[in-house]
Design an enzyme around this catalytic site. Structure first.
Site, short mmCIF file in Angstrom:
data_model
loop_
_atom_site.label_atom_id
_atom_site.label_comp_id
_atom_site.label_asym_id
_atom_site.label_seq_id
_atom_site.Cartn_x
_atom_site.Cartn_y
_atom_site.Cartn_z
N ASP A 51 0.84 -1.21 0.00
CA ASP A 51 0.00 0.00 0.00
C ASP A 51 0.87 1.26 0.00
O ASP A 51 0.36 2.38 -0.02
CB ASP A 51 -1.01 -0.01 1.15
CG ASP A 51 -0.37 -0.08 2.51
OD1 ASP A 51 0.87 -0.18 2.59
OD2 ASP A 51 -1.11 -0.03 3.52
N SER A 52 2.21 1.06 -0.02
CA SER A 52 3.12 2.18 -0.27
C SER A 52 2.86 2.75 -1.67
O SER A 52 3.35 3.83 -2.01
CB SER A 52 4.58 1.74 -0.14
OG SER A 52 4.83 0.55 -0.87
N ASP A 90 -1.14 -6.01 -0.22
CA ASP A 90 -1.57 -5.38 1.03
C ASP A 90 -3.08 -5.16 1.05
O ASP A 90 -3.64 -4.62 0.08
CB ASP A 90 -0.90 -4.01 1.19
CG ASP A 90 0.34 -4.06 2.05
OD1 ASP A 90 0.44 -4.95 2.92
OD2 ASP A 90 1.22 -3.20 1.86
N LYS A 120 -1.40 -9.38 2.74
CA LYS A 120 -0.67 -8.94 3.93
C LYS A 120 -1.54 -7.94 4.66
O LYS A 120 -2.23 -7.14 4.03
CB LYS A 120 0.67 -8.31 3.54
CG LYS A 120 1.40 -7.67 4.73
CD LYS A 120 2.86 -7.35 4.42
CE LYS A 120 3.13 -5.99 3.81
NZ LYS A 120 2.64 -4.85 4.62
N GLU A 122 -1.67 -5.41 8.52
CA GLU A 122 -0.88 -4.89 9.63
C GLU A 122 -1.56 -5.14 10.97
O GLU A 122 -2.77 -5.00 11.09
CB GLU A 122 -0.69 -3.37 9.45
CG GLU A 122 0.07 -3.01 8.19
CD GLU A 122 0.26 -1.50 8.02
OE1 GLU A 122 -0.15 -0.71 8.91
OE2 GLU A 122 0.84 -1.11 6.99
N GLU A 189 8.92 -4.20 10.60
CA GLU A 189 9.37 -2.91 10.08
C GLU A 189 9.93 -2.05 11.20
O GLU A 189 9.27 -1.81 12.22
CB GLU A 189 8.19 -2.20 9.38
CG GLU A 189 8.60 -0.85 8.80
CD GLU A 189 7.62 -0.30 7.75
OE1 GLU A 189 6.68 -1.02 7.34
OE2 GLU A 189 7.80 0.86 7.35
O1 KIV Z 1 3.56 -1.11 1.62
C1 KIV Z 1 4.75 -1.49 1.67
O2 KIV Z 1 5.57 -1.19 0.80
C2 KIV Z 1 5.14 -2.30 2.82
C3 KIV Z 1 6.61 -2.61 2.97
C4 KIV Z 1 7.33 -1.41 3.43
C5 KIV Z 1 6.84 -3.76 3.86
O3 KIV Z 1 4.34 -2.69 3.60
#
Ligand code: KIV
Length: 271
Positions: A51-52, A90, A120, A122, A189
């Site tokens: 989600d980055s 994510d 994934k 959090e 992280e």
């Molecule tokens: O969204 C992302 O890029 C991440 C990584 C930094 C692990 O969750």
């Protein structure tokens, strides 16, 4: 012969075997077809459609605004490119924290509409029920502990997490719980390397670090950061493997100058 060299396709089982045989796991983010093709062909084991994308692709300050539809769009492009890597997507903010039914529906949409291999999300104990429900549908889940960017307004800062004993203890318990309920891997992280090493030794599932030291079972970086395309962000853990931002800038400046000088196209570049 090593586990990852033998594998034609990386699966959750392969990454588990890589941990058992002590082979490090290489993970990178990607959000589009072209970049994901290079990442896959270069031998990265896990591609994370992170989600980055909210920051890197859309220019938002945080990861909070990106939607499930937008994540699915990015995931579809990456899945088309990935011939070998395991593709993990994510679950974006607000699509799994509310209740476990919503979490399952979000995960099912990602799997069905993108063709990705895992999701994934959090958090620890606060999302346990959501993770269990997703796992019960046969969807592999990667956990994410430590600095969890979707909670940035709770933390107030992007500094290292779990430096104090109380938070470190909570992280250890959460990691053990994620392992025990069946997460196939956990991202750590920005936590102290010593803590990451201790938890990595204690759990069966592979741990993937970003700013969590060398003892994790694998490492992950944001692609555009490690290639030097994005330049404003430079935390201590980030190693830059290229300066593509500068190269792209020079190439584009040259193009602009050539067009203005009527030097492009030349005789051999026209019909
Ligand atoms: O969204 C992302 O890029 C991440 C990584 C930094 C692990 O969750």
């Amino acid at each position: 012969m090593s586990v990852h060299k033998e594998a034609k396709r990386i699966t959750t089982q392969v990454v588990h075997e890589m941990k058992q045989s002590g082979e490090k796991i290489a993970m990178l983010t990607a959000y589009d077809y072209t970049m994901a093709t290079v990442v896959d062909q270069a031998g990265v084991d896990i591609i994370l459609v992170g989600d980055s994308a909210s920051n890197v692709m859309a220019g938002h300050e945080t990861t909070l605004p990106i939607t499930l539809d937008q994540m699915i769009y990015h995931a579809q492009a990456v899945v088309r490119a990935a011939k070998r890597a395991l593709v993990v997507v994510d679950l974006p903010f607000g699509t799994y924290q509310g209740n476990s039914k919503e979490a399952l529906n979000s995960a099912i949409r990602i799997m069905k509409e993108s063709g990705a291999h895992a999701v994934k999300l959090e958090g620890g104990r606060e999302v346990k029920e959501s993770i269990e429900r997703i796992l019960s549908a046969g969807i592999p889940v990667m956990g994410h502990l430590g600095l969890t960017p979707q909670s940035i307004y709770k933390f107030g800062t992007y500094t290292v997490r779990a430096k104090e004993e109380e938070e470190a203890q909570r992280l250890k318990e959460d990691a053990q719980m994620l392992n025990d309920i069946g997460c196939f891997s956990i991202v750590f992280e920005k936590i102290p390397a010593k803590l990451a090493a201790e938890v990595t030794a204690a759990v069966d599932c592979p741990t993937i670090g970003i700013g969590a030291g060398a003892e994790c079972d694998g490492q992950v970086l944001v692609l555009h950061d490690m290639l030097g395309i994005t330049q404003a962000f430079s935390p201590r853990f980030l190693r830059r493997y290229g300066d593509l931002g500068d190269q792209m800038f020079s190439a584009i400046r040259q193009y602009v100058s050539d067009v203005r000088a009527v030097d492009f196209p030349n005789e051999s570049e026209q019909y």
